[in-house]
Each structure stands twice: as C-alpha cells, then as structure tokens.
Design an enzyme around this catalytic site. Sequence first.
Site, PDB file in Angstrom:
ATOM      1  N   SER A 159     -10.262   0.125   3.374  1.00  0.00           N
ATOM      2  CA  SER A 159      -9.385  -0.072   4.635  1.00  0.00           C
ATOM      3  C   SER A 159      -9.248   1.088   5.004  1.00  0.00           C
ATOM      4  O   SER A 159      -8.612   1.940   4.207  1.00  0.00           O
ATOM      5  CB  SER A 159      -8.348  -1.096   4.376  1.00  0.00           C
ATOM      6  OG  SER A 159      -8.705  -2.269   3.775  1.00  0.00           O
ATOM      7  N   ARG A 189       0.860  -1.221   0.050  1.00  0.00           N
ATOM      8  CA  ARG A 189      -0.214  -0.083  -0.014  1.00  0.00           C
ATOM      9  C   ARG A 189       0.912   1.189  -0.056  1.00  0.00           C
ATOM     10  O   ARG A 189       0.697   1.992   0.680  1.00  0.00           O
ATOM     11  CB  ARG A 189      -0.877   0.011   1.392  1.00  0.00           C
ATOM     12  CG  ARG A 189      -2.123  -0.826   1.230  1.00  0.00           C
ATOM     13  CD  ARG A 189      -2.892  -0.715   0.139  1.00  0.00           C
ATOM     14  NE  ARG A 189      -4.189  -1.599   0.142  1.00  0.00           N
ATOM     15  CZ  ARG A 189      -4.008  -2.988   0.085  1.00  0.00           C
ATOM     16  NH1 ARG A 189      -2.960  -3.466  -0.581  1.00  0.00           N
ATOM     17  NH2 ARG A 189      -5.376  -3.442   0.099  1.00  0.00           N
ATOM     18  N   GLU A 245      -4.588   4.334   6.009  1.00  0.00           N
ATOM     19  CA  GLU A 245      -4.379   4.023   4.756  1.00  0.00           C
ATOM     20  C   GLU A 245      -4.709   5.192   3.819  1.00  0.00           C
ATOM     21  O   GLU A 245      -4.679   5.474   2.615  1.00  0.00           O
ATOM     22  CB  GLU A 245      -4.819   2.541   4.477  1.00  0.00           C
ATOM     23  CG  GLU A 245      -4.141   2.072   3.215  1.00  0.00           C
ATOM     24  CD  GLU A 245      -5.372   1.822   1.811  1.00  0.00           C
ATOM     25  OE1 GLU A 245      -4.918   1.945   0.766  1.00  0.00           O
ATOM     26  OE2 GLU A 245      -6.488   1.667   2.453  1.00  0.00           O
TER      27      GLU A 245
HETATM   28  N1  EPU Z   1     -10.835 -10.120  11.008  1.00  0.00           N
HETATM   29  C1  EPU Z   1     -11.319 -10.025  12.542  1.00  0.00           C
HETATM   30  N2  EPU Z   1     -12.715  -9.639  12.390  1.00  0.00           N
HETATM   31  C2  EPU Z   1     -13.046  -9.214  11.279  1.00  0.00           C
HETATM   32  C3  EPU Z   1     -12.822  -9.250  10.180  1.00  0.00           C
HETATM   33  C4  EPU Z   1     -11.370  -9.789   9.692  1.00  0.00           C
HETATM   34  O1  EPU Z   1     -10.528 -10.545  13.282  1.00  0.00           O
HETATM   35  O2  EPU Z   1     -14.231  -8.732  11.635  1.00  0.00           O
HETATM   36  C5  EPU Z   1      -9.361 -10.362  10.866  1.00  0.00           C
HETATM   37  C6  EPU Z   1      -9.220 -12.140  10.448  1.00  0.00           C
HETATM   38  O3  EPU Z   1      -8.253 -12.562  11.337  1.00  0.00           O
HETATM   39  C7  EPU Z   1      -9.149 -11.988   9.090  1.00  0.00           C
HETATM   40  C8  EPU Z   1      -8.246 -11.098   8.868  1.00  0.00           C
HETATM   41  O4  EPU Z   1      -8.540  -9.897   9.895  1.00  0.00           O
HETATM   42  O5  EPU Z   1      -8.436 -13.274   8.597  1.00  0.00           O
HETATM   43  C9  EPU Z   1      -8.042 -10.460   7.410  1.00  0.00           C
HETATM   44  O6  EPU Z   1      -9.428  -9.949   6.989  1.00  0.00           O
HETATM   45  P1  EPU Z   1      -9.407  -9.418   5.525  1.00  0.00           P
HETATM   46  O7  EPU Z   1      -9.405 -10.864   4.638  1.00  0.00           O
HETATM   47  O8  EPU Z   1     -11.187  -9.001   5.438  1.00  0.00           O
HETATM   48  O9  EPU Z   1      -8.638  -8.638   4.986  1.00  0.00           O
HETATM   49  P2  EPU Z   1      -7.947  -7.440   5.578  1.00  0.00           P
HETATM   50  O10 EPU Z   1      -6.357  -7.880   5.945  1.00  0.00           O
HETATM   51  O11 EPU Z   1      -8.647  -6.704   6.815  1.00  0.00           O
HETATM   52  C10 EPU Z   1      -6.808  -6.521   3.216  1.00  0.00           C
HETATM   53  C11 EPU Z   1      -6.780  -5.370   2.498  1.00  0.00           C
HETATM   54  C12 EPU Z   1      -8.191  -5.128   1.911  1.00  0.00           C
HETATM   55  C13 EPU Z   1      -8.578  -6.238   0.839  1.00  0.00           C
HETATM   56  C14 EPU Z   1      -8.368  -7.748   1.928  1.00  0.00           C
HETATM   57  C15 EPU Z   1      -8.523  -8.795   0.972  1.00  0.00           C
HETATM   58  C16 EPU Z   1      -5.399  -3.824   3.557  1.00  0.00           C
HETATM   59  C17 EPU Z   1      -5.147  -2.454   4.393  1.00  0.00           C
HETATM   60  N3  EPU Z   1      -6.647  -4.198   3.297  1.00  0.00           N
HETATM   61  O12 EPU Z   1      -7.805  -6.376   4.375  1.00  0.00           O
HETATM   62  O13 EPU Z   1      -8.187  -3.892   1.062  1.00  0.00           O
HETATM   63  O14 EPU Z   1      -9.558  -6.301   0.238  1.00  0.00           O
HETATM   64  O15 EPU Z   1      -7.101  -7.871   2.466  1.00  0.00           O
HETATM   65  O16 EPU Z   1      -7.289  -9.364   0.323  1.00  0.00           O
HETATM   66  O17 EPU Z   1      -4.337  -4.458   3.289  1.00  0.00           O
HETATM   67  C18 EPU Z   1      -8.447  -1.546   0.859  1.00  0.00           C
HETATM   68  O18 EPU Z   1      -7.432  -1.463   0.820  1.00  0.00           O
HETATM   69  O19 EPU Z   1      -9.111  -0.526   0.920  1.00  0.00           O
HETATM   70  C19 EPU Z   1      -8.867  -2.971   1.015  1.00  0.00           C
HETATM   71  C20 EPU Z   1     -10.135  -3.350   1.166  1.00  0.00           C
END
Ligand code: EPU
Length: 331
Positions: A230, A160, A326
């Site tokens: 995010s 990012r 972000e």
């Molecule tokens: N989780 C929780 N509680 C929740 C939701 C998630 O504990 O309610 C934890 C879980 O452990 C889950 C982990 O967070 O496995 C990761 O969640 P998720 O797969 O939704 O991905 P993220 O790391 O929160 C990132 C990107 C997103 C992208 C997703 C999918 C960043 C800042 N964000 O989110 O990107 O869509 O992975 O790959 O890296 C964006 O940049 O705007 C964006 C949406």
Amino acid sequence: MSVAASGAIPLSEYHTLGLVVYTSRLLLPQTEEEVPELATSAQFILGEGSNILPLRDLPPILSTRYLRGYRVLQEDSSSVEVEIAAGENWDAWVRLSLAHGWYGIENLAAIPGTVGAAVVQNIGAYGVELAPFLVRVRGWNKSLEAWQELPAEACRLGYRHSIFQTPEWQDRFIITRVTLRLKKRYEPVLTYPDVLRRIDPARQHDPWHLYETIRAIRAEKLPLWGSAGSFFKNPVLSLSELKRLQQRAPDIPVYPQSDGTFKVPAAWLIDKAGLKAYRIGGAQVHPNQPLVLVNTGQATPQDMWSLAQHVRATVREIWGIELEPEVRAIG
Ligand code: EPU
C-alpha cells in the site's frame, strides 16, 4: 566478518520497487556485535526495503536482513515467548511459527519484509495486526551509543505507526531483536469478508488452510514485482470529518474504530476518483488494488514520485482528503 561494500552498488536487490538507483556504501551486519560500528557510517537503515521509495542515488545504507535466528525465552501450556532476530523474513517466520504450533499471526501471511520492519510499520492485514503480539524490541541506539530494550508500550504502535518512524528514532535506532508472544491454541480470525468467503468450513480448524487462503487473496490483488505494498495509509477521520466526506461520497464504506474514529478505504477514494490503472511514465496505479503504486518495468524514481503526487492532489481536489503516504520516500 560483515560485508561492507563500497562504490556504486545497485539497490535492485535491496528494495522492492525495482528502481534503478545506487548507494555509495552497503553495510550488512551478519551479527548483532557488528551493528554499532557499521551503524556509525550508515545514513539510512533498512530491512528488505519493501516499504521505501528511493528518490535518487543514496548515501550509505545499513540493512539488517542478515541478522538471523530465534530462540524460545519462555513458554507455558497456553503461550510461548520467542525472540527473533530482526533480519528474519516475516513470511518465513509466520510459516515457522505455524510449524511449531504457535498461532496468532496467520492473517499476516505473505507480507513482504523483515521481522524488524514489521514492528516499525506495525503491519496489519485481514483483521489482525502485529501490536498485540509484541512484547519488546532490542536495538542499538546511535544517539546514545547504547543497546536498549524497549517494552511494547514504549514502541507506541498504532495504525501503520510506531515510535521508530518519528524523527528522533528513525535511522537512529537499529532494531536487532523482536520478542513476540504467540498462542498455542489456534483461534482463527475470520472477520474480514474476503477471508470468510474463501475459507472452506470443513477446514476451519486448519491454520495452514487460513495461511494459504490469505496468500491466495493477496496474490490476486497485489503485484508480484515492483511495488512497496500500500502506498498510502487508509485515512482515519473524526465524526465531523466523516460527515463532511459523506456529503461528497455518500456510498463510501466506513469502518468505525474502537476509539470513536472512522477508517475509510483510500483504495475507494482513488478508485472513484477515476485513477485506477492511471500511468505516469512507467509508474501505474495498480488496476486490481489502487492503493498500490507499481513499477511496470521501466519506471524512474521521478515517475513514481510524480504519480504519488498526482494521486494525492486528485484525491484532495475531489474528496477534500489528504492521503498520508505509507511508503517512506528517501533521499
Ligand atoms: N476498494 C475499492 N476499489 C478497489 C479495491 C478496493 O473501492 O479496486 C475498496 C473497497 O471498498 C474495499 C476496500 O477498498 O472493501 C478495502 O480494500 P482491501 O481489502 O484491499 O484493503 P485496503 O484497506 O486497501 C489494507 C492494508 C493492506 C492489507 C489489506 C487487507 C493499509 C494501508 N493497507 O488495504 O496492507 O493487506 O488492508 O487487510 O492499511 C500494506 O500495508 O502494504 C498492505 C498491503
């Protein structure tokens, strides 16, 4: 001729958080040739405004969203190099590339914003990021008053991150074209558990199935209106930082990175800090994806800002981790 409106222009159509804010001037080049002149009056450069938090009424803004079009620069049997105008909508571009039989970016389906902004942020999702597909960008450098072509290495894409977010380049370099190299062979990336679980094995070789699957996963977690995706980056920790965190949070999921660092989910830190669905005024920590801060309808910029500060302070206090935004707060 370009559109260059003046007055108190509502920014509702020009950013995705849906806040009631205005700009004194909106500069909308329709061709690359119009960029240098319009850029001289602009203080902020946007695409579709899907990654900004406007804190108050803003000085003149230039949006590149009406720079449109694409052309193939070269191709062989295995790949194609294609130059895309920075204002093309990213998701529309993903669909267009699939329609041409150009692959690699399926997992980046439905990410809001423009092609130019995709580079600025090095967008990433579901095990794929933009960086390996980038060949070069072209843009107008306000400081040098010159057009520049930067090869991918010079853009220094990281998680990012890119050079275009640094003070020297931000709002001074207007990306007008992006060149990507895409593959002609479909090699799906199905590493992300959510994706693997949803893919119908009988349709593994159908890129549109992957595209639709990613859309469906996103639609479940991410709000349709009033967010900037995010709000924070996932923290990337050294081994000693990780060990310190694990003393407080032994159950936290950990994603080892190829450079020896460790990524941990900010969503987990926010969730387990008890902040899911937490509200300040009209701003809320999204109940399905706590990494997203959402305008529930009547949020003010102050509500959004206070909520972001509250989340940061709570995560710092409970987990000893500093969350890095972000989303870019401007004004
Ligand atoms: N989780 C929780 N509680 C929740 C939701 C998630 O504990 O309610 C934890 C879980 O452990 C889950 C982990 O967070 O496995 C990761 O969640 P998720 O797969 O939704 O991905 P993220 O790391 O929160 C990132 C990107 C997103 C992208 C997703 C999918 C960043 C800042 N964000 O989110 O990107 O869509 O992975 O790959 O890296 C964006 O940049 O705007 C964006 C949406």
